[in-house]
Design a protein around this motif. Structure first.
Motif, mmCIF file in Angstrom:
data_model
loop_
_atom_site.group_PDB
_atom_site.id
_atom_site.type_symbol
_atom_site.label_atom_id
_atom_site.label_comp_id
_atom_site.label_asym_id
_atom_site.label_seq_id
_atom_site.Cartn_x
_atom_site.Cartn_y
_atom_site.Cartn_z
ATOM 1 N N SER A 74 -4.257 1.072 -2.046
ATOM 2 C CA SER A 74 -3.870 -0.245 -1.550
ATOM 3 C C SER A 74 -3.012 -0.986 -2.575
ATOM 4 O O SER A 74 -2.890 -0.581 -3.729
ATOM 5 C CB SER A 74 -5.109 -1.062 -1.224
ATOM 6 N N SER A 133 -3.704 -3.524 -4.100
ATOM 7 C CA SER A 133 -4.529 -3.962 -5.227
ATOM 8 C C SER A 133 -4.929 -2.810 -6.128
ATOM 9 O O SER A 133 -5.411 -3.023 -7.245
ATOM 10 C CB SER A 133 -5.785 -4.653 -4.714
ATOM 11 N N SER A 171 0.857 -1.172 0.000
ATOM 12 C CA SER A 171 0.000 0.000 0.000
ATOM 13 C C SER A 171 0.898 1.227 0.000
ATOM 14 O O SER A 171 1.922 1.259 0.679
ATOM 15 C CB SER A 171 -0.903 0.010 1.232
ATOM 16 N N SER A 176 -2.594 7.634 -7.876
ATOM 17 C CA SER A 176 -2.568 6.544 -8.846
ATOM 18 C C SER A 176 -1.207 5.872 -8.767
ATOM 19 O O SER A 176 -0.275 6.382 -8.154
ATOM 20 C CB SER A 176 -2.836 7.059 -10.259
ATOM 21 N N ALA A 183 -7.373 -0.862 -5.485
ATOM 22 C CA ALA A 183 -8.804 -0.623 -5.305
ATOM 23 C C ALA A 183 -9.040 0.354 -4.159
ATOM 24 O O ALA A 183 -8.226 0.489 -3.257
ATOM 25 C CB ALA A 183 -9.512 -1.938 -5.022
ATOM 26 N N ASP A 184 -10.178 1.025 -4.228
ATOM 27 C CA ASP A 184 -10.662 1.883 -3.134
ATOM 28 C C ASP A 184 -9.623 2.851 -2.600
ATOM 29 O O ASP A 184 -9.238 2.796 -1.413
ATOM 30 C CB ASP A 184 -11.170 1.007 -1.977
#
Length: 124
Positions: free
Chosen positions: A52, A54, A33, A71, A56-57
């Protein structure tokens, strides 16, 4: 040895934009993260945005939500912070951070690695 190197700061007028970059070495950001914090003179370091492992969110502080976008480019091992509609109160040193294969945290003590920071100054 892990290194996070920020760039892209500078002086900008209120309403302007900047894009900060954080180039990582010694770790693969796709497994971490990543976050951005800022610290103004005489103030504590505060959470700005996080993404994170991944992707996401992403999370944002209330003060930057709708103006800043975090990003990541895993191929370049780099994280970005696009800052729009900058305000004088955004003036601070902006630091990149990482914290492993974990969820985003908003407290500085929960992050493991830090960059030296890049200065952002917004004039009125």
């Amino acid at each position: 040895q892990v290194q996070l190197v920020e760039s892209g700061g500078g002086l900008v007028q209120a309403g302007g934009s900047l894009r900060l970059s954080c180039a990582a070495s010694g770790l693969t950001i796709s497994s971490y993260s990543m976050g951005w914090f800022r610290q103004a003179p005489g103030k504590e370091r505060e959470f700005v945005a996080g993404i994170s492992w991944s992707g996401a969110d992403p999370r944002y502080s209330d003060s930057v939500k709708g103006r800043f976008t975090i990003s990541r480019d895993n191929a370049k091992n780099t994280v970005y912070l696009q800052m729009m509609n900058l305000r004088p109160e955004d003036t601070a040193i902006y630091h990149c951070s990482s914290r492993g294969y974990l969820r985003i945290a908003t407290m500085p003590n929960d992050w493991t690695y830090w960059g030296q920071g890049t200065q952002v100054t917004v004039s009125s």
